[in-house]
Design a protein around this motif. Structure first.
Motif, PDB file in Angstrom:
ATOM      1  N   LEU A   5      11.501   0.344 -36.057  1.00  0.00           N
ATOM      2  CA  LEU A   5       9.923   0.534 -35.751  1.00  0.00           C
ATOM      3  C   LEU A   5       9.480   1.789 -35.824  1.00  0.00           C
ATOM      4  O   LEU A   5       8.338   1.968 -36.151  1.00  0.00           O
ATOM      5  N   TYR A  58       4.475   4.973 -29.164  1.00  0.00           N
ATOM      6  CA  TYR A  58       4.290   3.333 -29.186  1.00  0.00           C
ATOM      7  C   TYR A  58       5.452   2.754 -28.984  1.00  0.00           C
ATOM      8  O   TYR A  58       5.610   1.534 -28.429  1.00  0.00           O
ATOM      9  N   SER A 118       6.475   0.171 -25.812  1.00  0.00           N
ATOM     10  CA  SER A 118       6.282  -1.226 -26.239  1.00  0.00           C
ATOM     11  C   SER A 118       4.897  -1.599 -26.573  1.00  0.00           C
ATOM     12  O   SER A 118       4.389  -2.916 -26.244  1.00  0.00           O
ATOM     13  N   LYS A 119       4.080  -0.794 -27.379  1.00  0.00           N
ATOM     14  CA  LYS A 119       2.688  -1.025 -27.690  1.00  0.00           C
ATOM     15  C   LYS A 119       2.969  -1.372 -29.139  1.00  0.00           C
ATOM     16  O   LYS A 119       3.214  -0.424 -29.806  1.00  0.00           O
ATOM     17  N   GLU A 120       1.998  -2.255 -29.553  1.00  0.00           N
ATOM     18  CA  GLU A 120       1.626  -2.558 -30.997  1.00  0.00           C
ATOM     19  C   GLU A 120       0.850  -1.430 -31.516  1.00  0.00           C
ATOM     20  O   GLU A 120      -0.046  -0.990 -31.078  1.00  0.00           O
ATOM     21  N   GLN A 147      -1.481  -0.125 -34.852  1.00  0.00           N
ATOM     22  CA  GLN A 147      -2.354  -0.648 -35.847  1.00  0.00           C
ATOM     23  C   GLN A 147      -3.002   0.652 -36.509  1.00  0.00           C
ATOM     24  O   GLN A 147      -3.728   1.230 -35.564  1.00  0.00           O
ATOM     25  N   THR A 196      -1.404   3.840 -25.400  1.00  0.00           N
ATOM     26  CA  THR A 196      -0.119   3.291 -25.150  1.00  0.00           C
ATOM     27  C   THR A 196      -0.267   3.293 -23.538  1.00  0.00           C
ATOM     28  O   THR A 196       0.917   2.534 -23.033  1.00  0.00           O
TER      29      THR A 196
END
Length: 328
Positions: free
Chosen positions: A12, A40, A44-46, A48, A83
Motif C-alpha cells: 500500500l 497514511y 491506517s487512513k485511506e 485519495q 491522518t
C-alpha cells in the motif's frame, strides 16, 4: 521474513507513493513523498489523491504570501491533517491557532514550528495557550542545558514532551538523566543524542540507566544485522528500545529494509528506508495492539507520533541542505 500485515502495508505504501510521485515529482522532494505515503499507511487512513491535492491547495490559499505553507511543506501539513483528524479543513483553523500561539510564546516562524503545531492537533481549543506556553518553556529549558545543541529542529519533540502529565522541571530533569546515562554508555554527544534522550523520556516509568542499557543492546543488535552505526539513527534506536523482544524483531526489520532497498524507486534513499523500516515495524505492533513495551506509561500512538515528527524534521533539514547546495 515479512509478516502478512507488513507485506500488505508495504504494498500500500508503494502504491500511494507511486501516485504522489507521478503527480508531485517536480513540486516535492522524493523523501518527503515517502514520508507522506508512510503517514497514511501507519495511521491506517485511506488515501485519495484528488482529496489530498485539494486540501494542499486549500492550505496554500488560506495563508499569507510569505508563509512556509505556500511551499512544498503544505503537502506534509495536508497529510498530517488528513491522518490525524476526521475534518482536515475545519482542523486547519485549529492548527493555525496552535501555530500562532507557539509564535506568540517565543517560537520562530520556522518550518519546525508547523511540525510542532501538528503534534498538538488533538489538544482541546481551551487548552492551546497552556500547552503552547509549556512547549516553549520546555524548549527554552533544553537550550539552557544544551545551548550549542538545541535549535529549531527540536521544536516538535518539545511539543510532544509538553503533553506529558508532568511539570516542566520534572520533564527536563528526566531528559537530562537520560542524556547523561546514554553518554556514560558510550553514545556520542550531540543533537542526535539529545533527540534520543527526548524519545526515551516519553517513558515516564523506566529508569534512565535501564533505558540506556536497552539502547546499547539495540545498537549492538543493529550492528550485528549489518546496519551502519550512525548518529542520525540514535532516535530510532530509542524507538526500537521500547519493544520487549527486540532481538526477535530484527529479522522483520531487516526484511522491511531489504524490501525497500531492492525497489528501484527507493534504493537511493537507504537512510530514509531505515527510518521507515522502524516506523513500519513499530506501527505493526500498534496494529496488533500488542503490549510490546517495557513498562511504557504513554501510548505507542504517541511514540509513533514522535517518530513521524522526528522524521519530518530530519527530512526538512535534508531538503533544506540539498537546496542550499544546489543554490536553490
Amino acid at each position: 521474513m515479512l509478516t502478512q500485515s507488513i507485506r500488505e502495508r508495504l504494498a500500500l505504501f508503494k502504491e500511494i507513493y507511486a501516485e504522489l510521485y507521478t503527480e508531485l515529482k517536480w513540486k516535492c522532494d522524493k523523501r518527503s513523498l515517502m514520508l507522506i505515503a508512510a503517514m497514511y499507511v501507519t495511521n491506517s487512513k485511506e488515501f485519495q489523491l484528488h482529496r489530498f491535492l485539494e486540501l494542499a491547495d486549500y492550505i496554500k490559499n488560506e495563508v499569507g504570501l510569505f508563509s512556509h505553507l505556500r511551499t512544498a511543506h503544505r503537502f506534509t501539513v495536508a497529510a498530517t491533517l488528513e491522518t490525524t483528524t476526521d475534518t482536515p479543513k475545519e482542523h486547519f483553523a485549529h492548527f493555525s491557532t496552535i501555530y500562532q500561539k507557539l509564535i506568540d510564546n517565543g517560537y520562530s516562524r520556522a518550518v519546525y514550528s508547523y511540525i510542532a503545531a501538528g503534534t498538538l492537533l488533538k489538544i482541546e481549543p481551551h487548552k492551546v495557550e497552556e500547552y503552547a506556553q509549556k512547549t516553549v518553556d520546555l524548549y527554552k529549558g533544553m537550550r539552557e542545558h544544551h545551548p550549542f545543541l538545541t535549535n529549531s529542529g527540536d521544536y516538535p519533540l518539545a511539543s510532544i514532551l509538553a503533553t506529558l502529565d508532568k511539570n516542566k522541571e520534572d520533564i527536563l530533569l528526566h531528559v537530562e538523566e537520560h542524556y547523561h546515562a546514554l553518554k556514560q554508555k558510550g553514545f556520542t554527544i550531540g543533537n542526535d543524542l539529545q533527540f534520543l534522550s527526548h524519545i526515551l523520556a516519553l517513558n515516564e516509568e523506566q529508569k534512565p540507566d535501564e533505558s540506556a542499557q536497552k539502547c546499547v543492546e539495540v545498537k549492538t543488535l543493529l550492528e550485528k544485522a549489518k546496519f551502519k552505526s550512525k548518529k542520525m539513527y540514535y532516535p530510532y534506536i530509542g524507538m526500537l528500545s521500547y519493544l520487549e523482544q527486540v532481538e526477535s524483531e530484527m529479522n522483520h526489520l531487516v526484511a522491511i529494509y531489504e524490501d525497500l532497498n531492492n525497489d528501484r524507486l527507493f534504493k537511493w534513499n537507504k537512510d530514509v528506508n531505515f527510518m521507515l523500516s522502524v516506523l513500519f515495524l513499530m506501527s505493526d505492533k500498534a496494529l496488533l495492539t500488542e503490549a510490546a513495551t517495557t513498562g511504557l506509561n504513554t501510548t505507542i500512538e504517541v511514540l509513533l507520533q514522535a517518530q513521524q515528527a522526528a522524521m519530518t524534521a530530519s527530512m526538512t533539514a535534508a531538503v533544506a541542505a540539498n537546496n542550499a547546495n544546489n543554490g536553490g
